[in-house]
Design a protein around this motif. Structure first.
Motif, short mmCIF file in Angstrom:
data_model
loop_
_atom_site.label_atom_id
_atom_site.label_comp_id
_atom_site.label_asym_id
_atom_site.label_seq_id
_atom_site.Cartn_x
_atom_site.Cartn_y
_atom_site.Cartn_z
N LEU A 150 130.48 15.07 139.18
CA LEU A 150 130.78 15.80 140.33
C LEU A 150 132.35 16.14 140.24
O LEU A 150 132.76 17.30 140.83
N ALA A 151 133.19 15.30 139.68
CA ALA A 151 134.65 15.53 139.62
C ALA A 151 134.82 17.01 138.92
O ALA A 151 135.89 17.75 138.93
N ILE A 152 134.04 17.12 137.51
CA ILE A 152 133.88 18.53 136.83
C ILE A 152 133.41 19.51 137.65
O ILE A 152 134.00 20.61 137.78
N GLU A 153 132.17 19.24 138.38
CA GLU A 153 131.64 20.33 139.02
C GLU A 153 132.50 20.98 140.28
O GLU A 153 132.46 21.94 140.38
N SER A 154 133.40 20.03 140.68
CA SER A 154 134.27 20.35 141.69
C SER A 154 135.37 21.15 141.38
O SER A 154 136.14 21.74 141.99
N GLY A 155 135.47 21.45 140.00
CA GLY A 155 136.61 22.18 139.40
C GLY A 155 138.01 21.49 139.23
O GLY A 155 139.08 21.94 139.00
N ILE A 156 138.00 20.15 139.74
CA ILE A 156 139.35 19.36 139.91
C ILE A 156 139.63 19.12 138.42
O ILE A 156 140.72 18.83 137.97
N HIS A 157 138.61 18.36 137.37
CA HIS A 157 139.04 18.08 136.39
C HIS A 157 138.06 18.69 135.28
O HIS A 157 136.90 19.13 135.40
N ASP A 158 138.75 18.78 134.08
CA ASP A 158 137.93 19.44 132.98
C ASP A 158 137.40 18.25 131.80
O ASP A 158 136.32 18.51 131.27
N VAL A 159 137.85 17.25 131.64
CA VAL A 159 137.46 16.16 130.70
C VAL A 159 137.50 14.91 131.49
O VAL A 159 138.63 14.36 131.80
N VAL A 160 136.61 14.28 131.48
CA VAL A 160 136.29 12.84 132.31
C VAL A 160 135.52 11.94 131.61
O VAL A 160 134.55 12.30 130.86
N ILE A 161 135.95 10.87 131.44
CA ILE A 161 134.97 9.52 131.04
C ILE A 161 134.45 9.02 132.14
O ILE A 161 134.95 8.65 133.03
N ALA A 162 133.01 8.77 131.85
CA ALA A 162 132.14 8.02 132.48
C ALA A 162 131.65 6.72 131.88
O ALA A 162 131.30 6.77 130.32
N ALA A 163 131.84 5.44 132.31
CA ALA A 163 131.77 4.25 131.49
C ALA A 163 131.14 3.32 132.23
O ALA A 163 131.21 3.28 133.75
N GLY A 164 130.88 2.19 131.92
CA GLY A 164 130.30 0.87 132.66
C GLY A 164 130.76 -0.25 131.48
O GLY A 164 130.46 -0.42 130.50
N VAL A 165 131.06 -1.34 132.38
CA VAL A 165 131.50 -2.49 131.47
C VAL A 165 131.13 -3.78 132.48
O VAL A 165 130.96 -3.94 133.35
N GLU A 166 130.58 -4.74 131.63
CA GLU A 166 130.12 -5.97 132.47
C GLU A 166 130.22 -7.22 131.30
O GLU A 166 129.86 -7.19 130.18
N LYS A 167 130.85 -8.36 131.87
CA LYS A 167 131.00 -9.53 130.92
C LYS A 167 130.14 -10.72 131.82
O LYS A 167 131.18 -11.21 132.53
N MET A 168 129.05 -11.00 131.64
CA MET A 168 128.15 -11.75 132.52
C MET A 168 128.33 -13.37 131.99
O MET A 168 128.22 -14.44 132.86
N SER A 169 128.62 -13.51 130.59
CA SER A 169 128.40 -14.64 129.96
C SER A 169 129.63 -15.73 130.19
O SER A 169 129.46 -16.94 129.58
N ASP A 170 130.50 -15.12 130.88
CA ASP A 170 131.71 -16.24 131.11
C ASP A 170 131.23 -17.30 131.91
O ASP A 170 131.86 -18.43 132.33
N GLN A 171 129.95 -17.24 132.87
CA GLN A 171 129.75 -17.98 133.82
C GLN A 171 128.35 -18.78 133.39
O GLN A 171 127.54 -18.01 132.68
#
Ligand SMILES: CC(C)(COP(=O)(O)OP(=O)(O)OC[C@H]1O[C@@H](n2cnc3c(N)ncnc32)[C@H](O)[C@@H]1OP(=O)(O)O)[C@@H](O)C(=O)NCCC(=O)NCCS
Length: 386
Positions: free
Chosen positions: A97-118
């Motif tokens: 949506l950030a690109i489609e809106s015209g506001i940004h041209d190059v965007v990173i989408a990511a995800g991160v999780e570190k569950m095993s600390d617990q």
């Protein structure tokens, strides 16, 4: 029509990573995606990062600026997105949506999780916060129990069997053997799946996705610019999201997820495609029953036919509708906040003919289905070969 393409993708190996912290995991995936796009971290204009609960798993709130700073993107707008296990698919939608809106041209989408600390009981308690506290988690039910309720409803309505659940696990473990980034690169037999220790009847150990650490990232640009970055961009042709009641007791039918049906209906309309046009899909098999329900909600098989379909091998690589070629959440692993973008990375590889021994022949169109919580959120993306 969506005008956004993927020009780079990266992922860490999923599994247990005591040697790395959250920012290092993010950085490995993000830098790989950025390098693949042939750009430098300073070319990225904004970041949207999926994460369920770094606050509980790692005692860290406000993670997005920390992630981009460590990965060399200091100063850009960086936003954490949370929708339980669908967190990174919603980050992906925000980036689109950030690109489609015209506001940004190059965007990173990511995800991160570190569950095993617990320890496991604490991980399970944190995950249960994605269910309704008043009606579900508070009284004591956790995710294996919630999906066991859906499994029983499906068994009762359609005669679905534990063997059919086990067929999902056997197939996904077999696919993961060919995925070097999967948590479990080992085949299992039906006997092993069926005789594993019971977690929440009718779901045993091999009906569950594991506890995982990991990160995934993609670089997105406007489609008309995509060829400047790579010869083989992957076009995103649908991005949709829907919601449902938070608590199961308000739903009419527990053998299906309404949010998945609604989001996929909109996605097919957006892409001007039908379920039969999808060549392969990565679906949210947090528990084996969830894959069976997904293949029905997405219209690949009629209600009640998802179980027989997997048992008959129709969802294997090379068959009618390959599902979870990466090994799925079951065997690739499920670092919850990273899963949605990791699903898109699998589409990126498949649509560029880069999936090695798990390559789907003639893969032109793929779909991702990422579910949050008990199905209160669902995001769908459809991508096609250039
Ligand atoms: C099923 C579950 C309770 C098992 O956790 P656990 O009892 O702590 O298991 P352990 O970590 O002690 O692992 C014991 C063994 O089982 C294996 N194992 C653990 N989870 C596994 C899984 N889901 N599938 C296959 N093997 C698994 C481990 O690798 C280990 O094998 P090893 O002895 O050869 O090293 C846990 O994986 C779980 O809660 N999964 C669901 C996660 C979830 O709800 N996610 C969100 C979904 S919406």
């Amino acid at each position: 029509m969506i005008n956004v393409s993927v020009v780079g993708a990266g992922q860490t190996k999923f599994g247990r990573h005591p040697e790395y912290d959250l920012r290092e995991l993010f950085s490995f995936a993000a830098v790989e995606a950025i390098e693949e796009a042939g750009i430098s971290p300073t070319d990225v204009e904004a970041a949207f990062i999926g994460n369920l609960s770094a606050d509980r798993f790692n005692n860290q709130c406000h993670i997005a600026p920390m992630m981009v700073d460590f990965a060399g993107m200091k100063g850009i707008p960086a936003t954490k997105c949370e929708a339980a296990c669908a967190s990174s698919a919603t980050a992906l939608r925000a980036a689109i949506l950030a690109i489609e809106s015209g506001i940004h041209d190059v965007v990173i989408a990511a995800g991160v999780e570190k569950m095993s600390d617990q320890p496991t009981p604490s991980v399970i308690e944190t995950l249960a916060m994605a269910a309704d506290q008043t009606f579900e988690a508070g009284p004591g039910i956790t995710f294996p129990g919630i999906f066991a309720v859906l499994a029983v409803a499906h068994m009762h309505k359609y005669g679905t069997t534990r063997e059919q659940f086990a067929s999902v696990a056997v197939k996904n473990h077999a696919n993961a053997v060919h995925n070097p980034l999967a948590q479990y690169q080992k085949e299992i037999t039906m006997e092993k799946a069926l005789s594993s220790r019971m977690v929440a009847w009718p779901l045993g150990l091999f009906d569950c996705s594991p506890i995982s650490d990991g990160a995934a990232a993609v670089v997105l640009v406007r489609t008309k610019e995509a060829r400047k970055y790579t010869d083989a961009p992957v076009k995103i042709i649908a991005s949709t999201q829907a919601s449902d009641t938070m608590n199961l007791c308000d739903r009419d039918d527990l053998s299906t997820l309404g949010a998945a049906r609604r989001a996929s209906h909109k996605a097919y309309k957006q892409a001007k495609l039908e379920p039969q046009d999808i060549d392969f899909a990565e679906v949210h098999d947090c528990f084996t029953i969830a894959e069976i329900i997904a293949t029905e909600d997405l219209g690949f098989f009629k209600p009640g036919q998802g179980g027989p379909a997997v048992e008959q091998g129709l969802t294997r690589i090379g068959a009618e509708k390959p599902i979870n070629t990466s090994g799925g959440l079951k065997a690739k692993g499920h670092p919850v906040g990273a899963t949605g973008v990791s699903q898109l990375r699998e589409l990126y590889l498949q649509l560029r003919n880069e999936a090695g021994k798990r390559q789907v022949p003639n893969a032109d169109v793929g779909l991702t289905h990422n579910v949050g919580g008990t199905g209160a959120s669902c995001a769908i993306h459809i991508a096609s070969r250039w």
